[in-house]
Design a protein around this motif. Structure first.
Motif, PDB file in Angstrom:
ATOM      1  N   TYR A   8       0.793  -1.231   0.000  1.00  0.00           N
ATOM      2  CA  TYR A   8       0.000   0.000   0.000  1.00  0.00           C
ATOM      3  C   TYR A   8       0.826   1.284   0.000  1.00  0.00           C
ATOM      4  O   TYR A   8       0.326   2.334  -0.369  1.00  0.00           O
ATOM      5  N   PHE A   9       2.064   1.192   0.429  1.00  0.00           N
ATOM      6  CA  PHE A   9       2.896   2.384   0.583  1.00  0.00           C
ATOM      7  C   PHE A   9       4.273   2.150  -0.025  1.00  0.00           C
ATOM      8  O   PHE A   9       4.757   1.022  -0.074  1.00  0.00           O
ATOM      9  N   ALA A  10       4.896   3.241  -0.443  1.00  0.00           N
ATOM     10  CA  ALA A  10       6.305   3.169  -0.839  1.00  0.00           C
ATOM     11  C   ALA A  10       7.110   3.143   0.457  1.00  0.00           C
ATOM     12  O   ALA A  10       6.970   4.028   1.298  1.00  0.00           O
ATOM     13  N   VAL A  11       7.905   2.114   0.631  1.00  0.00           N
ATOM     14  CA  VAL A  11       8.670   1.956   1.870  1.00  0.00           C
ATOM     15  C   VAL A  11      10.151   1.992   1.526  1.00  0.00           C
ATOM     16  O   VAL A  11      10.616   1.233   0.681  1.00  0.00           O
ATOM     17  N   GLU A  12      10.864   2.903   2.173  1.00  0.00           N
ATOM     18  CA  GLU A  12      12.308   2.984   1.995  1.00  0.00           C
ATOM     19  C   GLU A  12      12.971   2.556   3.301  1.00  0.00           C
ATOM     20  O   GLU A  12      12.619   3.047   4.362  1.00  0.00           O
ATOM     21  N   LEU A  13      13.898   1.638   3.196  1.00  0.00           N
ATOM     22  CA  LEU A  13      14.587   1.133   4.374  1.00  0.00           C
ATOM     23  C   LEU A  13      16.038   1.592   4.359  1.00  0.00           C
ATOM     24  O   LEU A  13      16.728   1.398   3.370  1.00  0.00           O
ATOM     25  N   ASP A  14      16.473   2.189   5.473  1.00  0.00           N
ATOM     26  CA  ASP A  14      17.890   2.554   5.552  1.00  0.00           C
ATOM     27  C   ASP A  14      18.676   1.387   6.151  1.00  0.00           C
ATOM     28  O   ASP A  14      18.104   0.354   6.507  1.00  0.00           O
ATOM     29  N   ASP A  15      19.977   1.544   6.230  1.00  0.00           N
ATOM     30  CA  ASP A  15      20.830   0.458   6.723  1.00  0.00           C
ATOM     31  C   ASP A  15      20.470   0.040   8.145  1.00  0.00           C
ATOM     32  O   ASP A  15      20.550  -1.140   8.485  1.00  0.00           O
ATOM     33  N   ASN A  16      20.071   1.004   8.988  1.00  0.00           N
ATOM     34  CA  ASN A  16      19.737   0.655  10.366  1.00  0.00           C
ATOM     35  C   ASN A  16      18.533  -0.269  10.434  1.00  0.00           C
ATOM     36  O   ASN A  16      18.489  -1.189  11.253  1.00  0.00           O
ATOM     37  N   VAL A  17      17.553  -0.064   9.572  1.00  0.00           N
ATOM     38  CA  VAL A  17      16.389  -0.952   9.541  1.00  0.00           C
ATOM     39  C   VAL A  17      16.798  -2.319   9.007  1.00  0.00           C
ATOM     40  O   VAL A  17      16.337  -3.354   9.493  1.00  0.00           O
ATOM     41  N   ARG A  18      17.664  -2.344   8.049  1.00  0.00           N
ATOM     42  CA  ARG A  18      18.109  -3.625   7.486  1.00  0.00           C
ATOM     43  C   ARG A  18      18.808  -4.484   8.554  1.00  0.00           C
ATOM     44  O   ARG A  18      18.717  -5.702   8.525  1.00  0.00           O
ATOM     45  N   HIS A  19      19.465  -3.835   9.506  1.00  0.00           N
ATOM     46  CA  HIS A  19      20.088  -4.594  10.599  1.00  0.00           C
ATOM     47  C   HIS A  19      19.027  -5.335  11.411  1.00  0.00           C
ATOM     48  O   HIS A  19      19.262  -6.440  11.888  1.00  0.00           O
ATOM     49  N   LEU A  20      17.860  -4.733  11.572  1.00  0.00           N
ATOM     50  CA  LEU A  20      16.787  -5.364  12.336  1.00  0.00           C
ATOM     51  C   LEU A  20      16.260  -6.611  11.634  1.00  0.00           C
ATOM     52  O   LEU A  20      15.818  -7.556  12.284  1.00  0.00           O
TER      53      LEU A  20
END
Length: 95
Positions: A8-20
């Motif tokens: 439903y949304f455009a979601v951008e993930l930064d490196d910190n989220v990728r660690h999670l």
């Protein structure tokens, strides 16, 4: 939930989220002994998650939670196994 949001949304993930996304990671604890001038040894504790050494500030956050899982933005979710933590802090085992 993230896959649903992505529909439903455009979601951008930064490196910190990728660690999670990696889930909880174990922090390894090592002791490095140096000879002192004169007699005795000086122990330096080294905390490592994978190849990365934790900073003093990151170790302080982990220590406040007594080794339990914490989120460190640059690493994700990390913890120290209870037996390892108790060997570092024997008084914690009495609680």
């Amino acid at each position: 939930m993230l896959p649903v949001w992505k529909r439903y949304f455009a979601v951008e993930l930064d490196d910190n989220v990728r660690h999670l996304e990696k889930g909880e990671r174990a922090v390894e604890v090592e002791a490095q002994a140096d000879k002192r001038n004169g007699s005795g040894l000086r122990l330096q504790w080294i905390f490592r998650a994978g190849e990365r050494l934790l900073t003093d500030a990151e170790v302080a956050v982990l220590a406040r939670r007594e080794g339990s899982a914490v989120i460190l933005p640059s690493l994700g979710i990390v913890s120290v196994a209870r037996p390892k933590w108790e060997s570092l802090h024997p008084l914690a085992a009495d609680r």
